[in-house]
Design a protein around this motif. Sequence first.
Motif, short mmCIF file in Angstrom:
data_model
loop_
_atom_site.label_atom_id
_atom_site.label_comp_id
_atom_site.label_asym_id
_atom_site.label_seq_id
_atom_site.Cartn_x
_atom_site.Cartn_y
_atom_site.Cartn_z
N ASP A 8 66.86 63.28 29.33
CA ASP A 8 65.59 63.48 30.22
C ASP A 8 64.61 64.39 29.50
OD1 ASP A 8 64.04 63.12 32.64
OD2 ASP A 8 64.40 65.09 33.15
N ASP A 10 60.89 65.53 31.13
CA ASP A 10 60.33 66.49 32.06
C ASP A 10 61.33 67.45 32.68
OD1 ASP A 10 57.67 65.34 31.48
OD2 ASP A 10 57.70 63.88 32.74
N ASP A 11 61.06 68.71 32.86
CA ASP A 11 61.91 69.56 33.22
C ASP A 11 63.17 69.72 32.77
OD1 ASP A 11 59.63 70.34 35.26
OD2 ASP A 11 60.29 68.91 36.76
N THR A 12 63.62 68.91 32.00
CA THR A 12 64.72 69.26 31.09
C THR A 12 64.61 70.00 29.90
OG1 THR A 12 66.05 67.30 32.12
CG2 THR A 12 66.78 68.15 29.92
N ASP A 179 67.93 67.32 34.34
CA ASP A 179 67.78 68.17 35.20
C ASP A 179 67.97 67.94 36.74
OD1 ASP A 179 65.02 66.95 34.92
OD2 ASP A 179 64.83 68.28 36.81
N ASP A 184 69.36 61.89 37.21
CA ASP A 184 69.92 61.97 36.05
C ASP A 184 71.32 61.95 36.01
OD1 ASP A 184 67.47 62.13 34.65
OD2 ASP A 184 67.23 64.22 35.21
#
Length: 229
Positions: A8, A10-12, A179, A184
């Motif tokens: 992933d 974004d934000d990962t 995340d 996910d």
Amino acid sequence: MIKVIGFDLDDTLWAVRPIIIRAEQQLDAWLKAEVPDMIHDVTSMRGLREEVVSQRPELAHQVTALRRTIIETAMVQSGIDARRARQLATDAMETFLHARNQIEFFDGALPAIRTLAQDYTLGALTNGNADITRLGLATYFSFAFSAEDVGAPKPEPDLFHKALSHTSARPHEMIYVGDDPQLDIDTANELGLRTVWVNSRNKPPGRTIADETIEHLEDLPAAIRSINK
Ligand SMILES: [Mg+2]
């Protein structure tokens, strides 16, 4: 035996919220300078989302096409003729996407990616519109699919099916790193993939348990090793 690691984005690998805020500020500044007759700004354009999606439901999960269409609609509502609005919306979207891809990786992200790229096929599966080429990740990633490419966002299985067929891997030969406990980790676990949950914000788990949970990306290579032993 693990062959493929999917990420992933974004934000990962980076925090997405500050990037979207900055990209919207740059879009707003561009619109004020280039299209002074606009009656909308970025804030009032959010109100057009529902109107655009009700007319074109297929755009609901196409983040780039949706934002571009909202900008175009805002221009037409401002009295700009349709042809000029189409061109200006394309230019505006280029400004947004340029800013949207000016990301700051979490500590440890790039070293982990560089290390893992030596032993595994890496790729990205994202519901967003980050672009691995603009991000400089194309050197390490051999595939990148977005919800916009495959027609359905996570938690639909389409992105995972696409990665498996693209790499000719079976589900247990792929690890997914993300995340979000539901989008996910649950989705990948339920498809039979192995999973690493990057839980840097201390979120509660979803329905399933990841094979490995880490808080910092420095720990990713070790987490992958312990799954693949
Ligand atoms: Mg994410």
